[in-house]
Design an enzyme around this catalytic site. Sequence first.
Site, PDB file in Angstrom:
ATOM      1  N   HIS A 105       0.558  -0.642   1.887  1.00 12.20           N
ATOM      2  CA  HIS A 105      -0.597  -1.482   1.760  1.00 12.20           C
ATOM      3  C   HIS A 105      -1.508  -0.711   2.890  1.00 12.20           C
ATOM      4  O   HIS A 105      -1.111  -0.397   3.884  1.00 12.20           O
ATOM      5  CB  HIS A 105      -0.761  -2.774   1.987  1.00 12.20           C
ATOM      6  CG  HIS A 105       0.222  -3.167   3.299  1.00 12.20           C
ATOM      7  ND1 HIS A 105       1.627  -3.286   3.425  1.00 12.20           N
ATOM      8  CD2 HIS A 105      -0.375  -3.625   4.643  1.00 12.20           C
ATOM      9  CE1 HIS A 105       1.642  -3.608   4.479  1.00 12.20           C
ATOM     10  NE2 HIS A 105       0.996  -3.903   5.346  1.00 12.20           N
ATOM     11  N   HIS A 107      -4.612  -1.925   5.241  1.00 12.67           N
ATOM     12  CA  HIS A 107      -5.406  -2.898   5.744  1.00 12.67           C
ATOM     13  C   HIS A 107      -7.002  -2.617   5.795  1.00 12.67           C
ATOM     14  O   HIS A 107      -7.427  -1.500   6.419  1.00 12.67           O
ATOM     15  CB  HIS A 107      -5.107  -3.639   7.122  1.00 12.67           C
ATOM     16  CG  HIS A 107      -3.900  -3.904   7.464  1.00 12.67           C
ATOM     17  ND1 HIS A 107      -3.647  -5.409   7.605  1.00 12.67           N
ATOM     18  CD2 HIS A 107      -2.764  -3.397   7.238  1.00 12.67           C
ATOM     19  CE1 HIS A 107      -2.179  -5.451   7.589  1.00 12.67           C
ATOM     20  NE2 HIS A 107      -1.757  -4.326   7.650  1.00 12.67           N
TER      21      HIS A 107
HETATM   22  P1  AMP Z   1       1.834  -5.398   7.838  1.00  6.80           P
HETATM   23  O1  AMP Z   1       2.099  -5.963   9.430  1.00  6.80           O
HETATM   24  O2  AMP Z   1       1.049  -3.972   7.869  1.00  6.80           O
HETATM   25  O3  AMP Z   1       2.988  -5.178   6.994  1.00  6.80           O
HETATM   26  O4  AMP Z   1       0.986  -6.228   7.373  1.00  6.80           O
HETATM   27  C1  AMP Z   1       1.207  -7.183   6.245  1.00  6.80           C
HETATM   28  C2  AMP Z   1       0.090  -8.258   6.072  1.00  6.80           C
HETATM   29  O5  AMP Z   1       0.464  -8.973   4.914  1.00  6.80           O
HETATM   30  C3  AMP Z   1      -0.095  -9.184   7.335  1.00  6.80           C
HETATM   31  O6  AMP Z   1      -1.495  -9.033   7.837  1.00  6.80           O
HETATM   32  C4  AMP Z   1       0.245 -10.673   6.638  1.00  6.80           C
HETATM   33  O7  AMP Z   1      -0.852 -11.568   7.164  1.00  6.80           O
HETATM   34  C5  AMP Z   1      -0.232 -10.146   5.122  1.00  6.80           C
HETATM   35  N1  AMP Z   1       0.283 -11.351   4.226  1.00  6.80           N
HETATM   36  C6  AMP Z   1       1.682 -11.542   4.148  1.00  6.80           C
HETATM   37  N2  AMP Z   1       1.974 -12.340   3.105  1.00  6.80           N
HETATM   38  C7  AMP Z   1       0.721 -12.517   2.466  1.00  6.80           C
HETATM   39  C8  AMP Z   1       0.471 -13.063   1.479  1.00  6.80           C
HETATM   40  N3  AMP Z   1       1.238 -13.977   0.783  1.00  6.80           N
HETATM   41  N4  AMP Z   1      -1.010 -13.056   1.096  1.00  6.80           N
HETATM   42  C9  AMP Z   1      -1.747 -12.191   1.810  1.00  6.80           C
HETATM   43  N5  AMP Z   1      -1.274 -11.670   3.064  1.00  6.80           N
HETATM   44  C10 AMP Z   1      -0.308 -11.781   3.323  1.00  6.80           C
END
Ligand code: AMP
Length: 119
Positions: A105, A107
Amino acid sequence: MADQLDPDCVFCKIVTGAIPATVVRETPATLAFRDINPQAPTHVLVIPKTHYPNAATLAAAEPELAAGLLTEAAAVAADEKIADHGYRMIFNTGAGAGQTVFHAHVHVLGGGDFHEGLV
Ligand code: AMP
Ligand code: ZN
């Protein structure tokens, strides 16, 4: 080619609709939705609909799909009207870099002022 879906992966569950998300953009191969814990006024995640554990494995296997994440991230920034001011695209890769969801993903962060410097 990656496994299409990982049954234990939260983002795969968003792709199937098993977990709800606020979707802001969708293409046949990608999905963009709002981060559940936003770190900026605009905080959207763009993911491939197929499961890769991180951006590096995605790029190695499907470079066009990896590029598609960048294209969609830019489109999100335009839709959210943060493109002119400036925004960040961040790929956390590996737990040591803060990756917590092991489905590739990017951001897209914007709508506020960032500190100068690397992060
Ligand atoms: P990372 O730390 O780069 O793996 O980012 C994962 C991101 O996913 C974090 O910013 C979380 O807040 C986000 N996240 C986790 N679960 C969900 C969800 N169900 N819906 C939307 N965002 C999520
Ligand atoms: Zn997944």
